[in-house]
Design a protein around this motif. Structure first.
Motif, short mmCIF file in Angstrom:
data_model
loop_
_atom_site.label_atom_id
_atom_site.label_comp_id
_atom_site.label_asym_id
_atom_site.label_seq_id
_atom_site.Cartn_x
_atom_site.Cartn_y
_atom_site.Cartn_z
N LYS A 268 0.99 -1.39 0.05
CA LYS A 268 0.05 -0.13 0.03
C LYS A 268 1.11 1.22 0.12
O LYS A 268 1.73 1.32 0.77
N ASP A 273 -2.51 10.08 3.50
CA ASP A 273 -3.94 9.91 3.91
C ASP A 273 -4.66 10.54 4.84
O ASP A 273 -4.57 10.43 6.19
N ASP A 291 1.60 6.04 5.64
CA ASP A 291 0.59 5.13 5.16
C ASP A 291 1.14 4.70 3.73
O ASP A 291 0.46 3.75 3.27
N GLU A 352 -9.58 3.75 2.33
CA GLU A 352 -9.04 3.82 1.06
C GLU A 352 -8.01 2.63 0.58
O GLU A 352 -7.83 2.21 -0.58
N THR A 377 -0.60 -0.76 5.90
CA THR A 377 -1.04 -0.11 7.15
C THR A 377 -2.64 0.36 6.73
O THR A 377 -2.93 1.37 6.60
ZN ZN Z 1 -4.93 4.70 4.74
#
Ligand code: ZN
Ligand code: BES
Ligand code: MN
Length: 506
Positions: A268, A273, A291, A352, A377
């Protein structure tokens, strides 16, 4: 930092070694390890222990200068705890005390003469890694953005670790692995610590390209147009709320035969974020620059794999963008279509990560992978469940996945970068029902880390897959705020173990 392995014919050769600092162990109860006894011919070490100047407790230290019978400028005595088999925690404490002492010593080089093979239920390879990672850890600085950088750490730069002659070749392998892991961890920490205005998706892509040049890797970076052509409607729905262009990064390492199924790591890569329209509260929001630590761990692991030239194929896949509030951002209630064709109702724009990962997981099918591990995360709920010690490990519950879970858990234990397995069950899927789309992107407050994993699971039916939720382990808050580089050690160890299990090619 320059590390090497030294394997003297007999211990007494160490008495004659000219070095800035010779490190030897001592126990509590005024006892000495055999190796120290063999070196302590004039009895000065035993005398220092008797004097009470060092307790011998794990991590206690005492520095002696120009000791009789030693060519070394200094002796650093370090406590290893109770005598007999050394507890692994005690050894770790001793390693970090040594690393600490090394940063301030006047010496430039050192020889570590500890009983590396006498740690309970661990081998000398483990002890070597402890020493290497402790030294790297103490030397690590996160001051690249400060106008006046902290003074470069003084002290020991060249470290030899001693082992018995018959253990030398194993020790050299362990040292190479320890260093590759430490370098991978440092890369992941550096990327994690960089602020969101510097470490953008474009920056991550440039880093992947740079890695490809410096190591034996190949990088491919897909831009907005190409991501659109792939129909990654879920990923792009998050990206469109930000002015930073999204990137989809694919980094390949080919250490096996061309046709061999690769292990794929999916990370990710949210370089910030904010939560989107479901905006996060202000306090502590800066930490959402972390993130992208899943992406950073994937890059760090690929670097380690390439450095070790592991005989297998590994691919890193990183969907990267920002999650911002704006007039173009996702709104709660919006419905998007994923690359797999499943429609998703976005009930909370802050969930997300799964919206990026589902498309990356679908894309990954094309590699016909032997195994896929995503690293993210992903949920605050995972921090509530497991705190900061263990990453959350999620896989389906069948024989193939149980075996994969075992491999990952044991790689975690071996590397000190542990995970704890959590359940994935169909009963949790109920929580993801939507009245308007195939699936909702949140499952409500109960079991938040599990419903997030269940969401991903729907996109992974075509291969063997595990998910690591690293929300609690990827960085530290408070005074020690900063990225940890986890789970680079676990993932690298996992891949090392898989390489070791492969039948040797002729
Ligand atoms: Zn996130
Ligand atoms: N990146 C966060 C997860 C996170 C939050 C990690 C705090 C570490 C600390 C993720 O994108 C997120 O915001 N998740 C939401 C999901 C929720 C809206 C279902 C969360 O955990 O609050
Ligand atoms: Mn979020």
């Amino acid at each position: 930092m320059d590390f090497s392995i030294k394997a003297p014919d007999k211990a007494s050769a160490l008495n004659a070694e000219k070095t800035g600092c010779l490190v030897v162990g001592v126990f509590e109860n005024k006892k000495l390890p055999q190796l120290t006894t063999a070196l302590d011919r004039a009895g000065d070490i035993a005398a220092a222990l008797r004097s009470g100047d060092i307790s011998g407790k794990a991590g206690s230290t005492l520095l002696l200068h120009q000791t009789k019978g030693f060519a070394a400028d200094r002796l650093l005595l370090v406590g290893l705890g109770k005598d007999g088999a050394i507890a692994d925690k005690d050894f770790s404490q001793a390693a970090s005390a040594i690393a600490n002492a090394f940063t301030t010593l006047g010496a430039k080089d050192a020889i570590v003469a500890l009983p590396l093979s006498e740690v309970k239920e661990r081998d000398s390879g483990w002890a070597i890694r402890q020493c290497v990672s402790a030294v790297h850890d103490k030397a690590y600085r996160s001051d690249t953005m400060k106008s006046k950088r902290d003074a470069a750490p003084q002290g020991v730069k060249k470290i030899a670790l001693t082992v018995a002659v018959d253990a030398a070749s194993g020790a050299r392998t362990a040292l190479a692995q320890a260093q590759a892991i430490a370098h991978g961890v440092a890369l992941a920490r550096d990327l994690g610590n960089l602020p969101g205005n510097i470490c953008t998706p474009t920056y991550l892509a440039a880093t992947a390209r740079k890695l490809a040049k410096s190591h034996q890797l190949s990088a491919e970076v897909l831009d907005h147009k190409q991501i659109e052509a792939l129909k990654m409607g879920s990923f792009l729905s998050v990206a469109k709320g930000s002015d930073e262009p999204p990137k989809f990064i694919v980094l390949k390492y080919q250490g096996g035969q061309a046709k061999e199924a690769p292990a794929v790591l999916v990370g990710k890569g949210l370089t910030f974020d904010a939560g989107g329209i479901s905006l996060k509260p202000g306090a502590g929001m800066d930490e959402m620059k972390f993130d992208m630590c899943g992406a950073a761990a994937v890059l760090g692991t690929l670097q380690a794999v390439a450095e070790l030239k592991l005989p297998q194929n590994v691919i890193g896949v990183i969907p990267s963008c920002e999650n911002m509030p704006s007039g173009r951002a996702n709104k709660p209630g919006d419905i998007v279509t994923s690359m797999a064709g499943q429609t998703i109702e976005i009930l909370n724009t802050d969930a997300e990560g799964r919206l990026l990962l589902c498309d990356a997981l679908t894309y990954t099918e094309r590699f016909k992978p032997s195994v896929v591990i995503d690293v993210a995360t992903l949920t605050g709920a995972c921090v509530t469940a497991l705190g900061h010690h263990n990453s959350g490990l999620f896989t389906r519950h069948d024989d193939a996945h149980d075996a994969l879970a075992e491999e990952l858990l044991s790689a975690g234990k071996a590397s000190g970068d542990t995970a704890w397995r959590m359940p994935i069950e169909d009963s949790y899927q109920e929580q993801l029902k939507s009245n308007f789309a195939d699936i909702a992107n949140i499952g409500g407050p109960p079991a938040g880390s599990i419903t997030a994993a269940c969401f991903l699971e729907r996109f992974t039916k075509k291969y063997t897959w595990a998910h690591l939720d690293i929300a609690g382990t990827a960085w530290k808050s408070g005074a020690a705020k900063g990225a940890t580089g986890r789970p680079v050690p676990m993932l690298t160890e996992f891949l090392i173990q898989r390489s070791a299990k492969k039948p040797k090619r002729k």
